[in-house]
Write an enzyme that holds these catalytic residues in place. Structure first.
Site, PDB file in Angstrom:
ATOM      1  N   ASP A 331       6.108  32.660 -21.430  1.00  0.00           N
ATOM      2  CA  ASP A 331       4.614  33.092 -21.521  1.00  0.00           C
ATOM      3  C   ASP A 331       4.414  32.598 -23.625  1.00  0.00           C
ATOM      4  OD1 ASP A 331       1.975  33.954 -20.883  1.00  0.00           O
ATOM      5  OD2 ASP A 331       2.826  36.242 -21.494  1.00  0.00           O
ATOM      6  N   ASP A 377       0.099  38.811 -16.127  1.00  0.00           N
ATOM      7  CA  ASP A 377       0.692  40.024 -17.674  1.00  0.00           C
ATOM      8  C   ASP A 377      -0.071  41.001 -16.240  1.00  0.00           C
ATOM      9  OD1 ASP A 377       1.274  37.621 -18.529  1.00  0.00           O
ATOM     10  OD2 ASP A 377      -0.829  37.825 -19.629  1.00  0.00           O
TER      11      ASP A 377
END
Length: 479
Positions: A331, A377
């Site tokens: 990420d 997420d």
């Protein structure tokens, strides 16, 4: 396993988005007017026709006031045309040029109720503090729903798997709907596969038309979304319908071969309640397919996230740390190192992200300035939090200490992400803040309670069973 495999692919795709600031879905190209008549150049009206696009907080103002312009009576005599054709052309163009100039000046002076210039079609929308707070608060609330309820449903799912019986009416009477266990090998490969998927989507959007790609993805996610939403609503429908409701059983069976060598391809059992759920989900799917409305998008997104937390199980805490650690690096690299993730997140029109408009208070349900949160997420930390809830249940102490600590850690991490993003006005990799919080808080609690060894020894699927399962699947592929 078809549904679980499809959900696994969706989960890989959900990692392409992170928390991104407000994004306008449909942005029109800049509107520019060119006034080419000689009289306009003399009067400086080209300056009045330009669109000034400043900072988001700066109001656009027209240029300094020009002397009054009267096309019919110019202050200076214009040069006489040299030919009759030029004379006729000048007479014909003068009224049109005058009307265009008047329209430009009126548009530059006109403002709507929010003080935004009506002519500026590309000016960035400035969300009010109330709208921003409502948008991000709603994203946090929507993110917590699938984690909380998905973790609770994963406990029932795990018990059904251990006992070998399916008394939970949510589609688990079919073997294909049983949870999929993520091993350490899967966790180690996940960031690599997610990176390849992300970069592949980025290249597709660069090479091919965005409209056609999103059309294909919309049809694909329409089918998956209908199944996911139907699976999500099934337990609720079981409680809504009275006992007197005629609930008929059905079976969908596809086989291959003759009687001696008959092989089942699809064997799915369902009932009337499942059909009602499927019908409602199809209506939502058609709504999303035709309108791409943000509410329909969120319904599918919540269904994907809840199913992911429920059906994707980590076998132990070490596997969860490997998965979260790998996606932490993934990420951070794709958000801060390149513009790939932000580009794909804003181009990818599929229900793999939760969105909420920041201009809802001003424009109602037709709002278009969205803040977004990727499902990756939500699901990635969610399956780790669900594992900790199952660990709490295994301790048989009638407490949910690790679940609540990790749940609060997720709220803290997501709130910190929003704060940093709002402060620096830049997209943030949410896992940069969620991974340390979701892993660190339970580990600290385990150290305080003296249960760190039990935490890391907890195993849902013994290693030998996992190895046997993987070897058998490899042998089937070889055959």
């Amino acid at each position: 396993m078809f549904y679980v495999v499809c959900l696994w692919f969706v989960l890989r795709s959900t990692s392409v988005t992170s928390l991104v600031p407000g994004n306008r879905r449909r942005v029109r190209p800049p509107l520019r007017l060119r006034l080419s008549a000689p009289c306009f150049r003399k009067r400086g009206l080209n300056a009045a026709s330009r669109l000034y696009e400043g900072d988001a907080h700066r109001r656009l103002r027209p240029p300094a006031a020009q002397p009054a312009f009267h096309p019919a009576a110019p202050s200076k005599p214009a040069a006489e045309p040299t030919t009759m054709a030029d004379t006729e052309q000048a007479r014909a163009s003068a009224p049109e040029a005058a009307a265009a100039a008047a329209a430009v000046l009126d548009a530059l002076n006109a403002t709507d109720a929010n003080g935004t210039e009506a002519l500026n079609a590309t000016a960035k929308f400035v969300a009010s503090p109330e709208g921003t707070a409502l948008a991000y608060g709603s994203l946090v609330f929507m993110a917590l729903l699938p984690i909380f309820f998905g973790a609770l449903r994963s406990v029932h799912c795990s018990k059904s798997k251990e006992l070998g019986e399916n008394d939970y009416d949510s589609g688990f009477r079919n073997a294909s709907d049983m949870p999929e266990t993520i091993t350490s090998r899967d966790a180690a490969r996940f960031p690599i596969i997610a990176s390849c998927t992300l970069f592949g989507l980025y290249l597709f959007f660069k090479v091919f038309s965005q409209e056609y790609i999103n059309l294909l993805l919309s049809v694909y996610f329409f089918g998956l979304g209908v199944l996911a939403l139907s699976h999500t609503m099934s337990p609720l429908m079981s409680r809504i319908f009275p006992d007197s409701f005629s609930n008929k059983q059905f079976q969908l069976l596809f086989t291959q071969g003759s009687e001696e060598t008959k092989e089942e391809i699809v064997n799915y059992e369902f009932d009337t309640k499942n059909l009602v759920c499927l019908l409602i989900s199809t209506v939502v799917g058609v709504w999303y397919l035709l309108k791409k409305h943000w509410i329909a998008n969120n319904l599918f997104g919540l269904a994907f996230a809840l199913n992911g937390v429920e059906l994707l199980h980590l076998n132990n805490v070490s596997t969860g740390c490997i998965l979260l650690g790998g996606l932490f690096v993934y990420d951070v690299f794709w958000v801060f190192g390149t513009n790939v993730m932000v580009t794909v997140a804003r181009s990818f029109e599929a229900p793999i992200k939760l969105v909420f408009p920041q201009d809802l208070l001003e424009r109602g349900l037709d709002a278009s300035n969205f803040a977004m949160l990727g499902l990756g997420d939500i699901v990635i930390p969610g399956i780790f939090i669900a594992l900790l809830l199952r660990f709490d249940v295994s301790l048989k102490k009638n407490s949910r200490t690790y679940f609540y600590s990790s749940f609060l850690a997720y709220i803290f991490g997501l709130g910190l992400t929003i704060f940093v993003m709002h402060t620096f006005k830049h997209a943030q990799p949410a896992l940069l803040y969620l991974v340390p919080a979701c892993v660190g808080f339970p580990v600290v609690v385990a150290l305080i309670r003296g249960e760190l060894t039990e935490l890391f020894r907890y195993e849902e699927t013994p290693p030998e069973d996992t190895d046997v399962k993987e070897d058998s699947e490899t042998e089937k592929k070889d055959q």
